[in-house]
Design a protein around this motif. Sequence first.
Motif, short mmCIF file in Angstrom:
data_model
loop_
_atom_site.label_atom_id
_atom_site.label_comp_id
_atom_site.label_asym_id
_atom_site.label_seq_id
_atom_site.Cartn_x
_atom_site.Cartn_y
_atom_site.Cartn_z
N TYR A 1 0.90 -1.16 0.00
CA TYR A 1 0.00 0.00 0.00
C TYR A 1 0.93 1.20 0.00
CZ TYR A 1 -4.11 2.81 1.21
OH TYR A 1 -5.15 3.72 1.21
N VAL A 2 1.13 1.79 -1.17
CA VAL A 2 2.17 2.81 -1.33
C VAL A 2 1.55 4.07 -1.93
CG1 VAL A 2 4.41 3.32 -2.35
CG2 VAL A 2 3.83 0.95 -1.75
N SER A 3 1.83 5.20 -1.30
CA SER A 3 1.40 6.50 -1.80
C SER A 3 2.58 7.15 -2.50
CB SER A 3 0.94 7.38 -0.64
OG SER A 3 0.66 8.69 -1.08
N HIS A 4 2.35 7.64 -3.72
CA HIS A 4 3.41 8.25 -4.52
C HIS A 4 3.06 9.71 -4.83
CE1 HIS A 4 5.11 4.29 -5.63
NE2 HIS A 4 3.85 3.90 -5.63
N ARG A 5 4.09 10.57 -4.81
CA ARG A 5 3.99 11.90 -5.41
C ARG A 5 4.41 11.76 -6.86
NH1 ARG A 5 6.65 14.15 -0.36
NH2 ARG A 5 4.89 15.02 0.76
N VAL A 6 3.93 12.65 -7.70
CA VAL A 6 4.29 12.64 -9.11
C VAL A 6 5.17 13.86 -9.37
CG1 VAL A 6 3.40 12.71 -11.47
CG2 VAL A 6 2.13 11.47 -9.69
N PRO A 7 6.42 13.65 -9.81
CA PRO A 7 7.30 14.79 -10.07
C PRO A 7 6.66 15.79 -11.04
CG PRO A 7 8.53 12.74 -10.16
CD PRO A 7 7.07 12.37 -10.08
N GLY A 8 6.71 17.05 -10.65
CA GLY A 8 6.16 18.10 -11.49
C GLY A 8 4.66 18.29 -11.38
N GLU A 9 3.99 17.45 -10.60
CA GLU A 9 2.54 17.56 -10.41
C GLU A 9 2.23 17.52 -8.91
OE1 GLU A 9 -0.09 15.52 -13.18
OE2 GLU A 9 1.69 14.73 -14.17
N PRO A 10 2.44 18.63 -8.20
CA PRO A 10 2.31 18.62 -6.74
C PRO A 10 0.89 18.34 -6.23
CG PRO A 10 2.60 20.85 -7.56
CD PRO A 10 2.82 19.93 -8.72
N GLY A 11 -0.10 18.49 -7.08
CA GLY A 11 -1.48 18.25 -6.68
C GLY A 11 -1.98 16.87 -7.02
N LEU A 12 -1.07 15.94 -7.27
CA LEU A 12 -1.47 14.58 -7.65
C LEU A 12 -0.80 13.57 -6.72
CD1 LEU A 12 -3.04 12.93 -9.79
CD2 LEU A 12 -0.93 12.88 -11.13
N ARG A 13 -1.57 12.59 -6.28
CA ARG A 13 -1.04 11.44 -5.55
C ARG A 13 -1.54 10.19 -6.25
NH1 ARG A 13 1.01 15.25 -3.93
NH2 ARG A 13 1.55 15.86 -1.82
N VAL A 14 -0.67 9.20 -6.33
CA VAL A 14 -1.02 7.93 -6.94
C VAL A 14 -0.74 6.83 -5.93
CG1 VAL A 14 -0.57 6.32 -8.83
CG2 VAL A 14 -0.47 8.79 -9.25
N PHE A 15 -1.75 6.03 -5.65
CA PHE A 15 -1.59 4.89 -4.75
C PHE A 15 -1.45 3.62 -5.56
CE2 PHE A 15 -3.99 6.22 -0.63
CZ PHE A 15 -3.30 7.40 -0.58
N TYR A 16 -0.58 2.75 -5.10
CA TYR A 16 -0.51 1.39 -5.61
C TYR A 16 -0.86 0.48 -4.45
CZ TYR A 16 1.12 -3.05 -7.34
OH TYR A 16 1.17 -4.37 -7.72
N GLU A 17 -1.87 -0.33 -4.63
CA GLU A 17 -2.33 -1.23 -3.58
C GLU A 17 -2.34 -2.66 -4.12
OE1 GLU A 17 -6.03 0.10 -1.77
OE2 GLU A 17 -5.63 2.11 -2.51
N LEU A 18 -1.76 -3.58 -3.34
CA LEU A 18 -1.73 -4.98 -3.73
C LEU A 18 -2.15 -5.83 -2.53
CD1 LEU A 18 -0.95 -7.11 -5.87
CD2 LEU A 18 1.37 -7.05 -4.92
N TYR A 19 -3.09 -6.72 -2.79
CA TYR A 19 -3.67 -7.56 -1.75
C TYR A 19 -3.49 -9.03 -2.10
CZ TYR A 19 -5.70 -3.12 -0.56
OH TYR A 19 -5.85 -1.80 -0.24
N GLU A 20 -3.44 -9.87 -1.09
CA GLU A 20 -3.32 -11.31 -1.32
C GLU A 20 -4.48 -11.84 -2.16
OE1 GLU A 20 -2.99 -13.18 2.49
OE2 GLU A 20 -0.87 -12.67 2.68
N SER A 21 -5.66 -11.24 -1.99
CA SER A 21 -6.86 -11.72 -2.67
C SER A 21 -7.92 -10.63 -2.62
CB SER A 21 -7.39 -12.97 -1.94
OG SER A 21 -7.76 -12.62 -0.61
N ARG A 22 -9.00 -10.86 -3.32
CA ARG A 22 -10.13 -9.93 -3.24
C ARG A 22 -10.69 -9.90 -1.82
NH1 ARG A 22 -13.57 -6.31 -6.26
NH2 ARG A 22 -14.85 -5.58 -4.55
N ALA A 23 -10.68 -11.03 -1.14
CA ALA A 23 -11.16 -11.08 0.25
C ALA A 23 -10.30 -10.19 1.15
CB ALA A 23 -11.17 -12.52 0.75
N ALA A 24 -8.99 -10.17 0.91
CA ALA A 24 -8.10 -9.30 1.71
C ALA A 24 -8.41 -7.83 1.45
CB ALA A 24 -6.64 -9.61 1.40
N PHE A 25 -8.71 -7.48 0.19
CA PHE A 25 -9.12 -6.11 -0.13
C PHE A 25 -10.42 -5.77 0.58
CE2 PHE A 25 -11.89 -3.45 -2.78
CZ PHE A 25 -11.21 -2.25 -2.68
#
Length: 102
Positions: free
Chosen positions: A43-67
């Motif tokens: 579960y990672v939050s990223h800033r985008v270089p050159g776009e200070p008003g944007l955040r991108v999350f990457y989320e990975l779960y073991e399964s749909r049930a875990a989500f």
Amino acid sequence: MNAGFGLIVRFTLRDAAAADGFDELVARTLEGIRQHEAGTVAYVSHRVPGEPGLRVFYELYESRAAFDAHERQPHTRHFLAEREKFVSHTEVTFLERVDGKV
């Protein structure tokens, strides 16, 4: 570990003050995820270089049930309710693993 369900979420933030508040909210939410979510692989939050008003999350779960379990957690429910103060637009892309290395 299956790690077969994930998503990418793009948050467009209202302004610089909203970005600061959003980042603080995310930091508090991550405390709960680290302590209570064994099924959350990443579960990672990223800033985008050159776009200070944007955040991108990457989320990975073991399964749909875990989500689904993640979505029921008090810290996640708090995040979902509070984020609206900071976010002007949200875009979610759900992912299903085809192949890769985890």
